[in-house]
Design an enzyme around this catalytic site. Structure first.
Site, PDB file in Angstrom:
ATOM      1  N   TRP A  79      -0.978   9.182  -5.806  1.00 23.44           N
ATOM      2  CA  TRP A  79      -1.671   8.828  -7.056  1.00 23.44           C
ATOM      3  C   TRP A  79      -3.162   9.074  -6.929  1.00 23.44           C
ATOM      4  CZ3 TRP A  79       1.531   9.214 -10.684  1.00 23.44           C
ATOM      5  CH2 TRP A  79       2.854   8.803 -10.516  1.00 23.44           C
ATOM      6  N   ASP A 136      -7.582   2.045  -9.611  1.00 26.16           N
ATOM      7  CA  ASP A 136      -6.254   2.209 -10.202  1.00 26.16           C
ATOM      8  C   ASP A 136      -5.404   1.081  -9.629  1.00 26.16           C
ATOM      9  OD1 ASP A 136      -3.674   2.799 -10.904  1.00 26.16           O
ATOM     10  OD2 ASP A 136      -3.612   4.784  -9.956  1.00 26.16           O
ATOM     11  N   LYS A 178       4.694  -1.997 -14.598  1.00 27.54           N
ATOM     12  CA  LYS A 178       5.130  -2.585 -13.319  1.00 27.54           C
ATOM     13  C   LYS A 178       4.897  -4.093 -13.336  1.00 27.54           C
ATOM     14  CE  LYS A 178       3.782   1.767 -11.357  1.00 27.54           C
ATOM     15  NZ  LYS A 178       5.060   2.442 -11.113  1.00 27.54           N
TER      16      LYS A 178
END
Ligand code: PLP
Length: 360
Positions: free
Chosen positions: A103, A172, A196
């Site tokens: 990511w 993030d 999530k």
């Protein structure tokens, strides 16, 4: 209706049952409005109240200071990779990145289209199994970006990286937002895809400090400017109303458990049960270094691909779903976000013990 099984999905992921029940109640009629939550205009009084309640619940959960904006943006965390870069760097300007996996790399790739990317540190030398602690930050970075929890590699920053004074720290936090106490004041911006720890898929939450917002470049298209969201309470166009509604319920659920301190100790205890077992197992081994392990995504292997596959197959048959690891690590991954019930971690450990005993 089929019985619910144990869901280790990395996202979208398991949600609190009490939240799902409340959603069900409001599908046909939101409160006594006679119109379901999916059917309300975003300009209606009933939805406006929902929108305001979600922002209030997020602010309360995160103890978010008044000089931060709370923004709801479609396009997930992946759009944020490009959007934050397009807003905060231009040609000749530099952003620093800590590279802790897939990511982070995607965030860097997007930023390269806007300006210079400097890799301040990386754990790629050992397939991202640790969190780097030494960083080489550039003197003139517009921001420093890190990924607080690495969903794929099962690593997590225990605390914020030690950045030079005056840095704009951007995080993030897609896979660990609101999983433990957070001091928002240390950040210029925090963002997270919703699917999530926050609720269903469909949006990213961005928490941005006012002075960072003021620095944003003005040449971007309307929907790619943070100011568009900040000036219109994330309702310049039709917002993802359902996701915003459910995220509000999830935040209220976190508050009902006692807030971030309480959920943090619950998450530590949950992951601890699994790591304690992994530490003494002679079959399963955790893939992340002990000082870098994630309390959200626990990654482990047996060292033999066939045994891993047999384990995942038998676990699935026993109602333990979603344990197959990401292909870049192999083995297994147990995603145990906020809403994952502690007793289901015990069930996994007991299943692993039995599997190990049968092979001894
Ligand atoms: C840490 C992290 N960042 C970003 C993303 C991408 O999120 P999205 O699918 O919302 O674009 C994910 C998705 O799993 C993630 O785990």
């Amino acid at each position: 209706m089929a019985e619910r099984i144990i869901n280790f999905s990395a996202g979208p992921a398991v949600m609190p049952v009490s939240v799902l029940q409340e959603v069900r109640e409001n599908l046909l009629s939101l409160g006594d409005s006679g119109i379901g939550i999916l059917e309300h205009s975003h300009r209606s009084k009933a939805y406006s109240a929902v929108h305001a309640q979600t922002e209030a619940a997020i602010r309360e959960v995160g103890s978010i200071p008044d000089n931060y904006r709370v923004l709801f943006i479609q396009g997930g965390a992946s759009l944020q990779f490009a959007m934050l870069a397009r807003n905060l760097i231009g040609p000749g300007q530099t952003a620093d990145f800590i590279n802790t996996g897939s990511w982070s790399k995607k965030a860097m790739a997007e930023a390269k289209a806007s300006g210079n990317v400097h890799v301040a540190s990386s754990s790629e030398d050992r397939n991202f199994c640790y969190i780097p602690r030494q960083h080489d930050f550039s003197a003139d970075a517009e921001f420093v970006h890190f990924t607080s929890n690495n969903t794929i590699f099962g690593t997590q920053f225990a605390e914020e990286p030690d950045v030079p004074d005056g840095s704009t720290l951007i995080c993030d936090a897609s896979s660990d937002i609101f999983s433990r106490p957070i001091d928002v004041a240390k950040y210029g911006m925090i963002y997270a895809g919703s699917q999530k720890n926050l609720g269903p898929a469909g949006m990213a939450l961005a928490i941005m400090r006012d002075d960072v917002l003021d620095r944003c470049r003005s040449e971007n298209p309307t929907m790619l400017r943070y100011s568009t969201y900040a000036e219109n309470e994330s309702m310049y166009n039709t917002p993802p109303t359902f996701a915003i509604y459910v995220v509000g319920l999830v935040c209220k659920w976190i508050l009902s458990l006692g807030g971030l301190e309480a959920i943090g100790s619950r998450n530590r205890a949950k992951a601890g049960v699994l790591y304690d077992y992994l530490e003494q197992s002679s079959l399963f081994k955790p893939t992340a270094d002990a000082n870098s392990r994630s309390n959200m995504n626990v990654t482990f292997v047996t060292g033999d691909a066939d045994t891993d596959a047999a384990f995942v197959k038998q676990a699935t048959e026993a109602g333990l779903d979603g344990l197959k690891g990401h292909r870049s690590v192999g083995g297994m991954r147990a995603s145990i976000y906020n809403a994952f019930p502690p007793e289901d971690v015990e069930t996994l450990v007991s299943f692993m013990r039995d599997f190990e005993a049968a092979r001894a």
